[in-house]
Design a protein around this motif. Structure first.
Motif, PDB file in Angstrom:
ATOM      1  N   ASP A 102      -4.589  12.688   8.964  1.00  0.00           N
ATOM      2  CA  ASP A 102      -3.901  11.654  10.158  1.00  0.00           C
ATOM      3  C   ASP A 102      -3.355  12.519  11.034  1.00  0.00           C
ATOM      4  OD1 ASP A 102      -1.339  12.059   8.696  1.00  0.00           O
ATOM      5  OD2 ASP A 102      -1.537  10.369   7.673  1.00  0.00           O
ATOM      6  N   GLY A 121      -3.665   8.486  13.428  1.00  0.00           N
ATOM      7  CA  GLY A 121      -3.511   6.865  13.026  1.00  0.00           C
ATOM      8  C   GLY A 121      -4.560   6.433  11.992  1.00  0.00           C
ATOM      9  N   LYS A 171      -6.328   6.475   8.228  1.00  0.00           N
ATOM     10  CA  LYS A 171      -5.740   6.185   6.883  1.00  0.00           C
ATOM     11  C   LYS A 171      -6.999   5.899   5.724  1.00  0.00           C
ATOM     12  CE  LYS A 171      -5.097   1.193   7.399  1.00  0.00           C
ATOM     13  NZ  LYS A 171      -4.065   0.231   7.243  1.00  0.00           N
ATOM     14  N   TYR A 218      -3.576  11.881   3.675  1.00  0.00           N
ATOM     15  CA  TYR A 218      -3.440  10.662   4.206  1.00  0.00           C
ATOM     16  C   TYR A 218      -2.413   9.971   3.730  1.00  0.00           C
ATOM     17  CZ  TYR A 218      -8.414  11.093   6.428  1.00  0.00           C
ATOM     18  OH  TYR A 218      -9.372  11.572   7.004  1.00  0.00           O
ATOM     19  N   ASN A 251       0.088   6.341   7.431  1.00  0.00           N
ATOM     20  CA  ASN A 251      -0.460   5.063   7.994  1.00  0.00           C
ATOM     21  C   ASN A 251      -0.651   3.785   7.039  1.00  0.00           C
ATOM     22  OD1 ASN A 251      -0.274   6.250  10.620  1.00  0.00           O
ATOM     23  ND2 ASN A 251      -2.205   7.449  10.209  1.00  0.00           N
ATOM     24  N   SER A 309       2.733   2.373   6.591  1.00  0.00           N
ATOM     25  CA  SER A 309       3.086   1.546   7.942  1.00  0.00           C
ATOM     26  C   SER A 309       2.248   0.161   8.136  1.00  0.00           C
ATOM     27  CB  SER A 309       3.029   2.392   8.998  1.00  0.00           C
ATOM     28  OG  SER A 309       4.115   3.552   8.756  1.00  0.00           O
ATOM     29  N   TRP A 310       0.925   0.245   7.780  1.00  0.00           N
ATOM     30  CA  TRP A 310       0.136  -0.896   7.858  1.00  0.00           C
ATOM     31  C   TRP A 310      -0.718  -1.042   6.631  1.00  0.00           C
ATOM     32  CZ3 TRP A 310       0.433   2.969  11.753  1.00  0.00           C
ATOM     33  CH2 TRP A 310       0.713   2.822  12.858  1.00  0.00           C
ATOM     34  N   ASP A 367       7.297   8.845   6.969  1.00  0.00           N
ATOM     35  CA  ASP A 367       6.886   8.118   8.057  1.00  0.00           C
ATOM     36  C   ASP A 367       8.186   7.905   8.958  1.00  0.00           C
ATOM     37  OD1 ASP A 367       6.242   6.059  10.054  1.00  0.00           O
ATOM     38  OD2 ASP A 367       5.200   4.798   8.394  1.00  0.00           O
TER      39      ASP A 367
END
Length: 128
Positions: free
Chosen positions: A9, A46, A48, A75, A78, A81-82, A117
């Motif tokens: 990432d 961005g 993952k 990876y 992200n 976070s998501w 993060d």
């Protein structure tokens, strides 16, 4: 010469927590410089462990890994976070690793665990 291909990432793509660094200062390239290895870095910010067009498995499928000795994979930031369900993340990671081994059975896979993060309060990669 030993050849390394790097998947990852924004951290591997050069984000240091504040700005993008030059290509010769990215983590995979620094490793290659220290070991005298040739590095191909296909990291995209961005991304993952998912099934998107730039996710881990898709990047493996887009990259010719024949002739490489090592794949370095990073990876996870992200994914925190998501988030997707853990079993989905795991399956996407396994799919990518299996695709690597299918394309190059002799490839040694190195895994770097997820980095901090910055959206969780850290300011740099050096924060504990």
């Amino acid at each position: 010469m030993t050849k390394l291909v790097a998947f990852g990432d924004s951290i591997f793509a050069g984000w240091d927590g504040k700005e993008n660094v030059s290509a010769n200062q990215r983590i995979p390239e620094l490793i290659g410089q220290q070991l005298g290895w040739q590095v191909t870095n296909v990291a995209i910010g961005g991304t993952k462990y998912d099934d998107s067009s730039n996710g881990f498995t898709a990047m493996v499928n887009k990259t010719d890994v024949t002739g490489f000795n090592y794949a370095l994979v990073s990876y996870g930031v992200n994914n925190f976070s998501w988030p997707d369900p853990l079993d989905v993340v795991k399956q996407n990671a396994v799919n990518g690793f299996n695709a690597l081994k299918k394309k190059n059975p002799q490839l040694k896979i190195l895994l770097e665990l997820p980095t901090e993060d910055f959206r969780q309060g850290s300011k740099t990669l050096y924060d504990v």
